[in-house]
Design a protein around this motif. Structure first.
Motif, PDB file in Angstrom:
ATOM      1  N   LEU A 144      10.577  -2.726   1.153  1.00 32.57           N
ATOM      2  CA  LEU A 144      10.470  -3.474   2.405  1.00 32.57           C
ATOM      3  C   LEU A 144      11.521  -2.998   3.402  1.00 32.57           C
ATOM      4  O   LEU A 144      11.228  -2.751   4.566  1.00 32.57           O
ATOM      5  N   TYR A 145      12.750  -2.819   2.947  1.00 29.21           N
ATOM      6  CA  TYR A 145      13.836  -2.365   3.818  1.00 29.21           C
ATOM      7  C   TYR A 145      13.716  -0.881   4.131  1.00 29.21           C
ATOM      8  O   TYR A 145      13.893  -0.461   5.267  1.00 29.21           O
ATOM      9  N   GLU A 146      13.438  -0.102   3.099  1.00 28.58           N
ATOM     10  CA  GLU A 146      13.397   1.349   3.278  1.00 28.58           C
ATOM     11  C   GLU A 146      12.331   1.761   4.299  1.00 28.58           C
ATOM     12  O   GLU A 146      12.580   2.608   5.159  1.00 28.58           O
ATOM     13  N   LYS A 147      11.162   1.175   4.194  1.00 34.53           N
ATOM     14  CA  LYS A 147      10.074   1.526   5.125  1.00 34.53           C
ATOM     15  C   LYS A 147      10.395   1.045   6.543  1.00 34.53           C
ATOM     16  O   LYS A 147      10.052   1.713   7.514  1.00 34.53           O
ATOM     17  N   ALA A 148      11.062  -0.101   6.663  1.00 31.14           N
ATOM     18  CA  ALA A 148      11.441  -0.588   7.994  1.00 31.14           C
ATOM     19  C   ALA A 148      12.468   0.349   8.628  1.00 31.14           C
ATOM     20  O   ALA A 148      12.400   0.640   9.831  1.00 31.14           O
TER      21      ALA A 148
END
Length: 156
Positions: free
Chosen positions: A55-59
């Motif tokens: 979730l964080y990495e893609k954002a």
């Protein structure tokens, strides 16, 4: 016979020594229960947020494609686990919706990233990604009111 009038002290004057501490303890007890319920919910949300690395990495990947972000913050560093603890995570809708605010640090500056996403199966669909910066005071919209799908890579 003496006709003196006997004046009795008020209830508060007779009982303040035990009623005041008891009242304070009861108030603290009720506040403690309310505070504990809030903390337990927040700890559960934070623990779940730790497992949602994609979730964080893609954002962050999406933020890296924005030229304004690159100009002001630079290349964003990978998010450390302490950033999640310091941030704000709220799950709702039976843990299918998440609103996250975490700090990010780049090669030129720092800011806060706000993410709103909905989980459909194992995929996160971003509804909003934005970065707030203090100096200069600005909010950069990375993604707004569109839906992008990301598959969750949970180790569980």
């Amino acid at each position: 016979m003496d006709n003196e009038l006997i004046v009795e002290r008020s209830w508060w004057k007779r009982n303040w020594k035990w009623s005041l501490p008891t009242s304070i303890v009861l108030i603290l007890f009720v506040l403690g229960i309310l505070f504990t319920a809030t903390i337990d919910r927040n700890l559960t949300d934070i623990a779940q947020a730790y497992s949602e690395h994609s979730l964080y990495e893609k954002a962050i990947e999406k933020a890296q494609t924005n030229t304004r972000v690159l100009d002001v913050i630079g290349t964003i560093e990978p998010m450390d686990q302490l950033a999640i603890l310091e941030g704000n995570v709220i799950y709702s809708n039976h843990n299918k919706t998440v609103a996250i605010s975490v700090r990010i640090k780049g090669s030129k500056g720092k800011g806060k990233m706000d993410i709103t996403a909905v989980k459909n199966g194992k995929e996160w669909k971003y509804q909003k990604i934005s970065i707030r910066i203090k100096e200069p005071k600005e909010e950069i919209q990375i993604l707004k009111d569109t839906i992008t799908t990301v598959t969750s890579k949970s180790p569980f």
